[in-house]
Write a protein that holds these residues in place. Structure first.
Motif, mmCIF file in Angstrom:
data_model
loop_
_atom_site.group_PDB
_atom_site.id
_atom_site.type_symbol
_atom_site.label_atom_id
_atom_site.label_comp_id
_atom_site.label_asym_id
_atom_site.label_seq_id
_atom_site.Cartn_x
_atom_site.Cartn_y
_atom_site.Cartn_z
ATOM 1 N N GLY A 18 0.808 -1.219 0.000
ATOM 2 C CA GLY A 18 0.000 0.000 0.000
ATOM 3 C C GLY A 18 0.836 1.262 0.000
ATOM 4 N N LEU A 19 1.957 1.241 -0.732
ATOM 5 C CA LEU A 19 2.859 2.406 -0.743
ATOM 6 C C LEU A 19 2.166 3.675 -1.208
ATOM 7 C CD1 LEU A 19 5.711 3.557 -0.340
ATOM 8 C CD2 LEU A 19 6.199 2.926 -2.732
ATOM 9 N N GLU A 20 1.291 3.569 -2.179
ATOM 10 C CA GLU A 20 0.638 4.763 -2.721
ATOM 11 C C GLU A 20 -0.085 5.545 -1.620
ATOM 12 O OE1 GLU A 20 -2.308 6.122 -6.355
ATOM 13 O OE2 GLU A 20 -1.950 3.995 -6.017
ATOM 14 N N ALA A 21 -0.921 4.882 -0.853
ATOM 15 C CA ALA A 21 -1.676 5.555 0.211
ATOM 16 C C ALA A 21 -0.753 6.036 1.326
ATOM 17 C CB ALA A 21 -2.735 4.609 0.776
ATOM 18 N N ARG A 22 0.242 5.233 1.672
ATOM 19 C CA ARG A 22 1.173 5.606 2.744
ATOM 20 C C ARG A 22 2.005 6.821 2.338
ATOM 21 N NH1 ARG A 22 1.626 3.631 7.220
ATOM 22 N NH2 ARG A 22 0.494 1.780 6.598
ATOM 23 N N ALA A 23 2.476 6.856 1.098
ATOM 24 C CA ALA A 23 3.271 7.990 0.616
ATOM 25 C C ALA A 23 2.425 9.265 0.586
ATOM 26 C CB ALA A 23 3.843 7.686 -0.764
ATOM 27 N N GLU A 24 1.193 9.140 0.154
ATOM 28 C CA GLU A 24 0.295 10.303 0.108
ATOM 29 C C GLU A 24 0.075 10.853 1.517
ATOM 30 O OE1 GLU A 24 -2.131 13.119 -1.833
ATOM 31 O OE2 GLU A 24 -0.882 11.591 -2.783
ATOM 32 N N SER A 25 -0.218 9.973 2.448
ATOM 33 C CA SER A 25 -0.462 10.376 3.833
ATOM 34 C C SER A 25 0.778 11.027 4.454
ATOM 35 C CB SER A 25 -0.891 9.149 4.634
ATOM 36 O OG SER A 25 -1.005 9.450 5.998
ATOM 37 N N ALA A 26 1.935 10.403 4.273
ATOM 38 C CA ALA A 26 3.178 10.935 4.849
ATOM 39 C C ALA A 26 3.530 12.286 4.250
ATOM 40 C CB ALA A 26 4.325 9.941 4.630
ATOM 41 N N ALA A 27 3.387 12.428 2.936
ATOM 42 C CA ALA A 27 3.729 13.689 2.278
ATOM 43 C C ALA A 27 2.773 14.807 2.707
ATOM 44 C CB ALA A 27 3.704 13.511 0.765
ATOM 45 N N ARG A 28 1.490 14.496 2.758
ATOM 46 C CA ARG A 28 0.509 15.511 3.180
ATOM 47 C C ARG A 28 0.766 15.957 4.628
ATOM 48 N NH1 ARG A 28 -3.492 16.954 0.019
ATOM 49 N NH2 ARG A 28 -3.761 15.774 -1.891
ATOM 50 N N ALA A 29 1.038 14.996 5.501
ATOM 51 C CA ALA A 29 1.296 15.332 6.903
ATOM 52 C C ALA A 29 2.562 16.178 7.038
ATOM 53 C CB ALA A 29 1.419 14.059 7.735
ATOM 54 N N THR A 30 3.578 15.877 6.239
ATOM 55 C CA THR A 30 4.829 16.636 6.309
ATOM 56 C C THR A 30 4.611 18.068 5.853
ATOM 57 O OG1 THR A 30 6.073 14.605 5.887
ATOM 58 C CG2 THR A 30 7.255 16.685 5.598
ATOM 59 N N LEU A 31 3.957 18.239 4.722
ATOM 60 C CA LEU A 31 3.706 19.600 4.238
ATOM 61 C C LEU A 31 2.821 20.363 5.215
ATOM 62 C CD1 LEU A 31 3.237 19.154 0.379
ATOM 63 C CD2 LEU A 31 5.268 19.814 1.644
#
Length: 167
Positions: A18-31
């Motif tokens: 599930g890298l797609e969802a995890r990457a989206e979540s991590a990137a959004r939280a970081t920004l």
């Protein structure tokens, strides 16, 4: 809502993970943790294996061995002084977002590190994705002052995702 992250899967284990969802979540939280609106930005994350990341590491860093994560910022936003604030990125429009850069993450290294450190793979990968996004935004950990700053941001962002301090 348009995705912030364009995920490229080169190793099917990342698809099942599930890298797609995890990457989206991590990137959004970081920004969001840095007060940046994700709508104006785009990031590419590639899920690959150790062989691919070793090749990239050799090509771009002269280190022909696997590593956990690599980042290629679209622009150098690093601060002039150790411990200083990186330059803020200029957002694009929602229909034409500005690229922050690319991240590659390697399956075998991440899996091994998570096991060695007694961490859940999902938590470790999320940490590395946050770490990679921070590199795209001009953060680094070469100088002690920069490392402390970067780690404190990582801990704060990970907490918003329900992940314990990885340090």
């Amino acid at each position: 809502m348009e995705p912030l992250v364009d995920t490229v899967i080169e190793d099917d284990r990342w698809l099942a993970f599930g890298l797609e969802a995890r990457a989206e979540s991590a990137a959004r939280a970081t920004l969001a943790g840095l007060g940046l609106d994700p709508a104006g930005f785009q990031i590419v994350v590639m899920g690959c294996d150790d062989a691919r990341i070793a090749s990239l590491n050799a090509d771009f860093r002269g280190k022909p061995q696997p590593t956990n994560v690599l980042s290629w910022p679209a622009e150098d936003l690093s601060p002039d002084e150790p411990g200083g604030d990186p330059l803020p990125p200029e957002p694009g429009e929602a229909d034409d977002p500005e690229s922050l850069g690319d991240i590659a993450i390697a399956w075998e290294t991440c899996e091994r590190e998570a096991a060695e450190q007694g961490k859940a793979m999902a938590d470790h990968v999320t940490h590395l994705l946050v770490h990679g996004v921070l590199h795209l935004l001009g953060h680094d950990h070469i100088e002690e002052a920069d490392a402390e700053r970067m780690e404190s941001i990582e801990v704060r962002v990970l907490a918003t995702l329900g992940i314990a301090d990885p340090y």
